[in-house]
Design a protein around this motif. Sequence first.
Motif: not given
Length: 106
Positions: A58-63
Amino acid sequence: MRARDKAAVSALRTTLAALDNAEAVPVDESDLRGMALEQSPVGAGATEAVRRELSESRVMDVVRSEATERLDAAAQLTAPAHAERAARLRAEAAVLLHFLEGSDAA
């Protein structure tokens, strides 16, 4: 090198804010209505809510989303007067994409 540092700082600040927003817990507006002032919680931490914990994906999706937004905005800036702003957006996206590439290798 100085310009790259500004791009990195800008990209990281706004991405950290986006991650902070993604961790926020949605507020049900029906809970906010109808409560008398004397029934409201009082004291330190009374209005604090436990934040969501984001998974690594999810963090990678936001970035990734932040990088995509910058690239899309840069693509919209076609007038020569906006060339500097478009270049800055592309530099910020490059910083975020570099971060994603580094995390994929780990």
